[in-house]
Design a protein around this motif. Structure first.
Motif, PDB file in Angstrom:
ATOM      1  N   ILE A 175      -2.810   4.140  -1.661  1.00 40.77           N
ATOM      2  CA  ILE A 175      -3.368   2.799  -1.867  1.00 40.77           C
ATOM      3  C   ILE A 175      -2.521   2.025  -2.873  1.00 40.77           C
ATOM      4  CG2 ILE A 175      -5.408   1.479  -2.521  1.00 40.77           C
ATOM      5  CD1 ILE A 175      -5.683   3.156   0.046  1.00 40.77           C
ATOM      6  N   LYS A 176      -2.114   2.685  -3.945  1.00 32.13           N
ATOM      7  CA  LYS A 176      -1.261   2.033  -4.937  1.00 32.13           C
ATOM      8  C   LYS A 176       0.078   1.653  -4.324  1.00 32.13           C
ATOM      9  CE  LYS A 176       0.799   2.584  -9.533  1.00 32.13           C
ATOM     10  NZ  LYS A 176       2.171   2.207  -9.096  1.00 32.13           N
ATOM     11  N   LEU A 223      -5.984   4.012   8.389  1.00 33.91           N
ATOM     12  CA  LEU A 223      -4.793   3.309   7.906  1.00 33.91           C
ATOM     13  C   LEU A 223      -5.003   1.798   7.952  1.00 33.91           C
ATOM     14  CD1 LEU A 223      -1.854   3.043   7.025  1.00 33.91           C
ATOM     15  CD2 LEU A 223      -1.165   3.448   9.396  1.00 33.91           C
ATOM     16  N   GLU A 224      -5.567   1.304   9.034  1.00 41.02           N
ATOM     17  CA  GLU A 224      -5.764  -0.138   9.158  1.00 41.02           C
ATOM     18  C   GLU A 224      -6.831  -0.635   8.178  1.00 41.02           C
ATOM     19  OE1 GLU A 224      -6.190  -0.891  13.381  1.00 41.02           O
ATOM     20  OE2 GLU A 224      -4.298   0.171  13.760  1.00 41.02           O
ATOM     21  N   TYR A 225      -7.770   0.231   7.836  1.00 39.19           N
ATOM     22  CA  TYR A 225      -8.716  -0.087   6.769  1.00 39.19           C
ATOM     23  C   TYR A 225      -7.978  -0.227   5.433  1.00 39.19           C
ATOM     24  CZ  TYR A 225     -12.139   0.886   3.086  1.00 39.19           C
ATOM     25  OH  TYR A 225     -12.883   0.841   1.937  1.00 39.19           O
ATOM     26  N   PHE A 226      -7.084   0.727   5.132  1.00 38.72           N
ATOM     27  CA  PHE A 226      -6.277   0.649   3.904  1.00 38.72           C
ATOM     28  C   PHE A 226      -5.450  -0.634   3.871  1.00 38.72           C
ATOM     29  CE2 PHE A 226      -5.918   5.573   3.657  1.00 38.72           C
ATOM     30  CZ  PHE A 226      -7.181   5.651   3.093  1.00 38.72           C
ATOM     31  N   LEU A 227      -4.835  -0.977   4.993  1.00 38.04           N
ATOM     32  CA  LEU A 227      -4.007  -2.189   5.063  1.00 38.04           C
ATOM     33  C   LEU A 227      -4.841  -3.438   4.789  1.00 38.04           C
ATOM     34  CD1 LEU A 227      -1.862  -1.283   8.205  1.00 38.04           C
ATOM     35  CD2 LEU A 227      -0.971  -1.582   5.887  1.00 38.04           C
ATOM     36  N   SER A 228      -6.015  -3.509   5.410  1.00 42.46           N
ATOM     37  CA  SER A 228      -6.849  -4.701   5.235  1.00 42.46           C
ATOM     38  C   SER A 228      -7.322  -4.844   3.796  1.00 42.46           C
ATOM     39  CB  SER A 228      -8.040  -4.664   6.198  1.00 42.46           C
ATOM     40  OG  SER A 228      -8.999  -3.696   5.799  1.00 42.46           O
ATOM     41  N   ARG A 229      -7.582  -3.711   3.132  1.00 43.57           N
ATOM     42  CA  ARG A 229      -7.993  -3.759   1.727  1.00 43.57           C
ATOM     43  C   ARG A 229      -6.913  -4.379   0.838  1.00 43.57           C
ATOM     44  NH1 ARG A 229     -10.087   1.959  -0.407  1.00 43.57           N
ATOM     45  NH2 ARG A 229      -9.217   1.035  -2.301  1.00 43.57           N
ATOM     46  N   ASN A 230      -5.664  -4.251   1.287  1.00 45.52           N
ATOM     47  CA  ASN A 230      -4.542  -4.782   0.514  1.00 45.52           C
ATOM     48  C   ASN A 230      -3.996  -6.081   1.108  1.00 45.52           C
ATOM     49  OD1 ASN A 230      -3.739  -2.725  -1.733  1.00 45.52           O
ATOM     50  ND2 ASN A 230      -4.288  -1.491   0.059  1.00 45.52           N
ATOM     51  N   LYS A 231      -4.839  -6.742   1.925  1.00 47.76           N
ATOM     52  CA  LYS A 231      -4.537  -8.071   2.467  1.00 47.76           C
ATOM     53  C   LYS A 231      -3.327  -8.070   3.390  1.00 47.76           C
ATOM     54  CE  LYS A 231      -8.039  -9.912   0.470  1.00 47.76           C
ATOM     55  NZ  LYS A 231      -9.216 -10.306   1.290  1.00 47.76           N
ATOM     56  N   PHE A 246       4.401   2.503  15.294  1.00 49.33           N
ATOM     57  CA  PHE A 246       5.146   1.458  14.587  1.00 49.33           C
ATOM     58  C   PHE A 246       4.183   0.318  14.256  1.00 49.33           C
ATOM     59  CE2 PHE A 246       8.947   2.551  17.586  1.00 49.33           C
ATOM     60  CZ  PHE A 246       9.107   3.767  16.941  1.00 49.33           C
ATOM     61  N   TYR A 247       4.249  -0.159  13.014  1.00 48.05           N
ATOM     62  CA  TYR A 247       3.420  -1.278  12.575  1.00 48.05           C
ATOM     63  C   TYR A 247       4.301  -2.390  12.015  1.00 48.05           C
ATOM     64  CZ  TYR A 247      -1.164   1.090  12.690  1.00 48.05           C
ATOM     65  OH  TYR A 247      -2.322   1.699  13.064  1.00 48.05           O
ATOM     66  N   SER A 248       3.945  -3.609  12.336  1.00 46.78           N
ATOM     67  CA  SER A 248       4.448  -4.781  11.638  1.00 46.78           C
ATOM     68  C   SER A 248       3.229  -5.497  11.066  1.00 46.78           C
ATOM     69  CB  SER A 248       5.207  -5.719  12.571  1.00 46.78           C
ATOM     70  OG  SER A 248       5.588  -6.900  11.881  1.00 46.78           O
ATOM     71  N   VAL A 249       3.188  -5.601   9.717  1.00 52.31           N
ATOM     72  CA  VAL A 249       2.039  -6.232   9.066  1.00 52.31           C
ATOM     73  C   VAL A 249       2.528  -7.336   8.135  1.00 52.31           C
ATOM     74  CG1 VAL A 249       0.684  -4.118   9.226  1.00 52.31           C
ATOM     75  CG2 VAL A 249       1.951  -4.583   7.135  1.00 52.31           C
ATOM     76  N   GLU A 250       1.666  -8.305   7.925  1.00 56.50           N
ATOM     77  CA  GLU A 250       2.016  -9.500   7.156  1.00 56.50           C
ATOM     78  C   GLU A 250       1.013  -9.700   6.023  1.00 56.50           C
ATOM     79  OE1 GLU A 250       3.458 -13.236   9.239  1.00 56.50           O
ATOM     80  OE2 GLU A 250       1.410 -13.804   8.680  1.00 56.50           O
ATOM     81  N   LYS A 251       1.523 -10.032   4.864  1.00 59.48           N
ATOM     82  CA  LYS A 251       0.634 -10.309   3.743  1.00 59.48           C
ATOM     83  C   LYS A 251      -0.114 -11.612   4.005  1.00 59.48           C
ATOM     84  CE  LYS A 251       0.594 -10.980  -1.283  1.00 59.48           C
ATOM     85  NZ  LYS A 251       1.403 -10.988  -2.528  1.00 59.48           N
TER      86      LYS A 251
END
Length: 387
Positions: A175-176, A223-231, A246-251
């Protein structure tokens, strides 16, 4: 030897609360997943105790070993056809999702960076990697190497896309790790990464799912829960076989966090089923050794694949050597065992070689290689070990 100072995970990674119960403990398990030149007496063993979160199903290692012990040697070359195909597919995925220059976290020996930069001459690529040592490939002139662990205190130019491949699962504080990347990125900045498809690994009973390096088990949903928690908003997702995602994620500061999934029953059942499966394999193999003394037995994989079955009681004395494609491991001893590594070509020297292969997602390519070396090679695998 001085007493090793471990870090204890007392709270669930997923809930940050005491929602843990014990799943299984392996006492005196080898702490380094690799090969060594040192005496067997110098091998370090420790408790590998797994806890499971009752509210999410996240399985996590309770006692974390010091990083300089777990990663005390170079051992991850990502060799073979599956990894070559992975890098090719991931580079195509990167091409669609990279904006500007790149900061790669945990670039290993630079093979992914080199492959991408061969076709993208203008990108400036920086690898942040603490354990490359002198095992780098010859790096493209556009690639810079920083010998360090990534955290938010490292200073890099803004506007870079953060890239990592099979790194997230190695984080002691996942998470960090995501928080630090989010803090580095501007709004709209991209994180593009590949992770092992651990849910498929466990479902398929792969023994490399979790260990002293992969210290927690996550599914796509978690994992997607962790990602959403970090915007982080998922922009694109792509599957590579049952091997990787493979993931592409955006802040995106406006997205809402997802609900915590609860996969406790499924994950607990699948893990205990996998353990029962490997105990059965070891029992069958040991009986087979006694019945077929005329065959010459080998074991594939200078890695966790072999360490796990040896730990569960596989009779090492019946094995001539472990075969592995790694040049770096050749001639060394598998940590935590008495067995030494040979290149697969060794089986060409024997009349009745039998190779025990329980190699997870690499099973098919390894079997094909072994039979091409010696058509008379007999392979014991997940489909025929009971015979």
């Amino acid at each position: 030897m001085d007493k090793i100072v471990t870090t204890t995970r007392r709270l669930s990674i997923a809930t940050n609360s005491n929602t843990l119960e014990e799943l299984i403990e392996y006492e005196n398990f080898p702490v380094f997943i690799g090969c060594t030149d040192q005496s067997p007496d110098a091998d370090i063993r420790a408790s590998m105790k797994w806890m499971i979160c009752k509210e999410s199903g996240c399985i996590q290692l309770q006692y974390l070993m010091p990083l300089d012990i777990v990663y005390s040697g170079y051992h991850s070359e990502a060799v073979g056809g599956v990894w070559e195909e992975h890098h090719n597919k991931f580079c195509k995925f990167l091409t669609k999702n990279i904006y500007g220059n790149v900061m790669e976290v945990g670039g290993s020996n630079g093979s992914l960076a080199n492959k991408y930069c061969e076709d993208h001459k203008n990108v400036k690529w920086t690898i942040v990697e603490p354990n490359m040592g002198n095992k780098t490939v010859k790096l493209n002139e556009n690639i810079n190497f920083v010998n360090a662990f990534f955290d938010k205190n490292l200073i890099f130019e803004k506007g870079r896309t953060v890239v990592c491949s099979h790194v997230f699962e190695h984080m002691y504080e996942p998470i960090k790790f995501l928080e630090d990347i989010a803090e580095y990125l501007d709004e709209g900045g991209r994180l593009v990464f590949s992770v092992p498809n651990l849910a498929k690994y466990l479902e398929n009973k792969f023994s490399n799912t979790i260990n002293f390096e992969h210290t927690f088990f996550f599914t796509e949903e978690l994992l997607e829960y962790f990602l959403s928690r970090n915007k982080f908003k998922v922009i694109e997702k792509q599957y590579f076989k049952d091997h990787s995602i493979f993931y592409s994620v955006e802040k995106n500061s406006k997205i809402e966090g997802l609900s915590l999934p609860n996969q406790y029953q499924t994950n607990r059942s699948r893990y205990l089923s996998m353990l029962k499966y490997y105990k059965g394999i070891v029992n069958a193999l040991n009986k087979n050794f006694e019945k077929e003394e005329e065959f010459e037995f080998f074991l594939f994989g200078g890695s966790i694949f072999s360490q796990f079955v040896i730990y569960l009681g596989l009779n090492e004395e019946k094995i001539i050597s472990i075969v592995d494609n790694s040049d770096e491991k050749n001639g060394k001893r598998l940590y935590g065992s008495q067995l030494y590594i040979s290149k697969p070509d060794i089986i060409s020297e024997y009349k009745k070689p039998t190779v025990i292969v329980f190699a997870g997602q690499y099973q098919s390519e390894i079997e094909a290689q072994l039979t091409s070396i010696n058509q008379g090679c007999r392979i014991i695998n997940p489909k025929n070990y009971l015979k």
